[in-house]
Design a protein around this motif. Structure first.
Motif, PDB file in Angstrom:
ATOM      1  N   TRP A 308      46.600  32.556  34.975  1.00 42.75           N
ATOM      2  CA  TRP A 308      47.536  32.716  36.070  1.00 42.75           C
ATOM      3  C   TRP A 308      47.068  34.210  36.671  1.00 42.75           C
ATOM      4  N   ALA A 309      46.965  35.352  35.976  1.00 41.15           N
ATOM      5  CA  ALA A 309      46.792  36.485  36.414  1.00 41.15           C
ATOM      6  C   ALA A 309      45.565  36.514  37.309  1.00 41.15           C
ATOM      7  N   ALA A 310      44.393  35.967  36.863  1.00 40.59           N
ATOM      8  CA  ALA A 310      43.117  36.147  37.140  1.00 40.59           C
ATOM      9  C   ALA A 310      42.989  35.191  38.734  1.00 40.59           C
ATOM     10  N   GLU A 311      43.663  34.208  38.416  1.00 40.21           N
ATOM     11  CA  GLU A 311      43.751  33.482  39.863  1.00 40.21           C
ATOM     12  C   GLU A 311      44.529  33.858  41.087  1.00 40.21           C
ATOM     13  N   ILE A 312      45.667  34.769  40.442  1.00 38.39           N
ATOM     14  CA  ILE A 312      46.470  35.540  41.595  1.00 38.39           C
ATOM     15  C   ILE A 312      45.658  36.688  42.096  1.00 38.39           C
ATOM     16  N   LEU A 313      45.214  37.338  41.390  1.00 34.67           N
ATOM     17  CA  LEU A 313      44.475  38.800  41.622  1.00 34.67           C
ATOM     18  C   LEU A 313      43.384  38.264  42.460  1.00 34.67           C
ATOM     19  N   LYS A 314      42.408  37.155  41.985  1.00 33.94           N
ATOM     20  CA  LYS A 314      41.292  36.749  42.817  1.00 33.94           C
ATOM     21  C   LYS A 314      41.655  36.583  44.321  1.00 33.94           C
ATOM     22  N   LYS A 315      42.857  36.046  44.452  1.00 34.28           N
ATOM     23  CA  LYS A 315      43.310  35.797  45.764  1.00 34.28           C
ATOM     24  C   LYS A 315      43.864  36.841  46.696  1.00 34.28           C
ATOM     25  N   GLU A 316      44.617  37.743  45.839  1.00 34.29           N
ATOM     26  CA  GLU A 316      45.334  38.492  46.506  1.00 34.29           C
ATOM     27  C   GLU A 316      44.576  40.039  46.651  1.00 34.29           C
ATOM     28  N   ILE A 317      43.594  40.222  45.835  1.00 37.33           N
ATOM     29  CA  ILE A 317      43.091  41.517  46.084  1.00 37.33           C
ATOM     30  C   ILE A 317      41.484  41.358  46.095  1.00 37.33           C
ATOM     31  N   PRO A 318      40.910  41.040  47.279  1.00 36.43           N
ATOM     32  CA  PRO A 318      39.811  40.753  47.351  1.00 36.43           C
ATOM     33  C   PRO A 318      38.842  42.111  47.075  1.00 36.43           C
ATOM     34  N   GLU A 319      39.573  43.252  47.235  1.00 39.12           N
ATOM     35  CA  GLU A 319      38.875  44.565  47.179  1.00 39.12           C
ATOM     36  C   GLU A 319      38.332  44.852  45.760  1.00 39.12           C
ATOM     37  N   VAL A 320      38.806  44.100  44.817  1.00 42.62           N
ATOM     38  CA  VAL A 320      38.548  44.057  43.103  1.00 42.62           C
ATOM     39  C   VAL A 320      37.862  42.827  42.840  1.00 42.62           C
ATOM     40  N   GLU A 321      36.684  43.083  41.957  1.00 43.40           N
ATOM     41  CA  GLU A 321      36.098  41.919  41.274  1.00 43.40           C
ATOM     42  C   GLU A 321      36.749  41.572  40.074  1.00 43.40           C
ATOM     43  N   ILE A 322      37.290  40.395  39.898  1.00 46.02           N
ATOM     44  CA  ILE A 322      38.266  40.021  38.723  1.00 46.02           C
ATOM     45  C   ILE A 322      37.249  39.297  37.714  1.00 46.02           C
ATOM     46  N   LEU A 323      36.992  39.771  36.440  1.00 42.90           N
ATOM     47  CA  LEU A 323      36.303  39.235  35.441  1.00 42.90           C
ATOM     48  C   LEU A 323      37.019  38.354  34.390  1.00 42.90           C
ATOM     49  N   THR A 324      36.639  37.207  34.345  1.00 43.85           N
ATOM     50  CA  THR A 324      37.545  36.508  33.411  1.00 43.85           C
ATOM     51  C   THR A 324      36.931  36.387  31.950  1.00 43.85           C
ATOM     52  N   GLU A 325      35.809  37.038  31.642  1.00 43.61           N
ATOM     53  CA  GLU A 325      35.241  36.995  30.214  1.00 43.61           C
ATOM     54  C   GLU A 325      34.734  38.409  30.013  1.00 43.61           C
TER      55      GLU A 325
END
Length: 400
Positions: A308-325
């Protein structure tokens, strides 16, 4: 109207930097965070945020929206380390032999920035947002004391989240499910023989040969007794025996650490350590005793919360790269204690500067962060707080 939390953090950047430099210059060791506590409370009271002391030197704060919703908690650790700083920063520690070498100053700064922005935009929130400034993460079990002091009650959080600055590229946040940090157990073994002169070993019982045999046997535990599919560390880190070259000591000591994620793996390692201690002591006709000092539980990210958090952050904060692994760490973290009360999520905030010559590990006397990541952390916390307080974990489970 939807709030742009990253922009809000950018607008407060100078003030946020002030929080960070102040906290970095005034580090305090575990259980001694009184001035840090007083300073944090003064900021919160100035903003009109509900707060109180907790766990002696900690702080509990809460924003109650007054609207139906869910409760999410955020935690930042407060204590520093007994290290003499050698960064050369203009805001270096002013406390001799004490330094924020593990990034706890950054964690507190992120939480303060988050509180300020959320409080200013509280009409957009639902439910409750709880903030825990926790003392004694490095020693003395601060998380357990926060829980005992009611930090996870009335209201009880439905989810708790924390960041740790991490030695990886700035501008990244790692949001992985499953194991993140290990359970760090300590053990010691005492071998008791019979002391005497080095010239007469036949009438003595030297514990050193037994220690050598035991060290070799312990080194093979993970290879011979633990499945290759599991992750575990068993490591002897300290050996003590003897005072002089020609005297056979009566006692020898081995001290080490066990690092595991799985309870069954941990239990098997402990069983083997006890068995090897007694069997090798018997073989050398000496006495052997095994002692255990259990550490915090392993930190395991809730899978649903991580997705859930990864999906939310990827959508809402494009300035940061969200890594899931990411690779689970064998370090320990008492944040895991909160996970016994409610689902938990432990994120990694990349902190390395662009200059590779300034890349140092946690607990280094030269450790420093890229200050711009403070805005990344604040925006991410605000986004998760706003999203979760409205929709809660129940709706998350429906999707994941």
């Amino acid at each position: 109207m939807k709030v742009d939390f990253y922009q809000k953090a950018k607008e407060a950047e100078e003030e946020i930097k002030r929080y960070y430099t102040h906290l970095h210059k005034h580090p305090e060791l575990s259980g001694q965070e009184y001035q840090t506590q007083e300073w944090i409370l003064s900021q919160l009271k100035q903003w009109g945020v509900e707060c109180r002391t907790c766990a002696d030197t900690g702080v509990y704060a809460i924003i109650r929206s007054g609207k139906p919703g869910y409760t999410i908690a955020f935690r930042a650790d407060m204590d520093a380390l007994p290290i003499q700083e050698q960064t050369g920063l203009s805001w270096s520690s002013e406390e001799n032999g004490v330094m924020h070498a593990c990034g706890h100053d950054a964690h507190m700064t992120v939480l303060l920035g988050c509180i300020r922005i959320l409080h200013e935009n509280r009409e957009q929130l639902y439910g409750n947002i709880v903030f825990l400034f926790q003392p004694s993460e490095e020693h003395q079990g601060g998380a357990a004391r926060m829980i005992v002091d009611g930090a996870m009650k009335t209201p009880k959080p439905d989810l708790i989240v924390a960041f740790h600055v991490w030695p990886q590229r700035a501008g990244t946040i790692t949001c992985m499910s499953g194991p993140v940090m290990a359970q760090p157990d300590a053990f010691s073994i005492e071998l008791i023989g019979k002391g005497g002169h080095g010239a007469t070993p036949h009438i003595c019982r030297n514990p050193i040969p037994a220690m050598a045999a035991l060290i070799n046997a312990i080194g093979n535990i993970t290879a011979n007794d633990i499945s290759a599919q599991e992750t575990a560390v068993v490591n002897i880190c300290r050996i003590r025996c003897g005072e002089k070259y020609n005297i056979i000591a009566e006692k020898g000591y081995l001290e080490g650490t066990i690092r595991t994620y799985d309870t069954k793996v941990r239990e098997e390692i402990i069983r083997r350590l006890k068995k090897l201690t007694t069997s090798i002591a018997d073989a050398w006709e000496i006495e052997g005793s095994y002692y255990m000092d259990s550490g915090y539980p392993a930190t395991i990210n809730n899978k649903t919360a991580a997705c859930w958090a990864a999906e939310i952050l990827k959508k809402e904060i494009p300035e940061v790269e969200i890594l899931t692994e990411g690779e689970p760490s064998m370090l320990g973290e008492d944040f895991s204690c909160y996970g016994t009360v409610c689902p938990s999520l432990f994120l990694r905030l990349g902190c390395w500067k662009e200059d590779e010559k300034r890349h140092f590990p946690l607990h280094s006397s030269c450790f420093e962060i890229e200050e711009s990541i403070l805005l990344d952390g604040i925006a991410a916390f605000c986004i998760l707080a706003s999203a979760f307080s409205e929709k809660g974990f129940e709706r998350i489970n429906e999707k994941y």
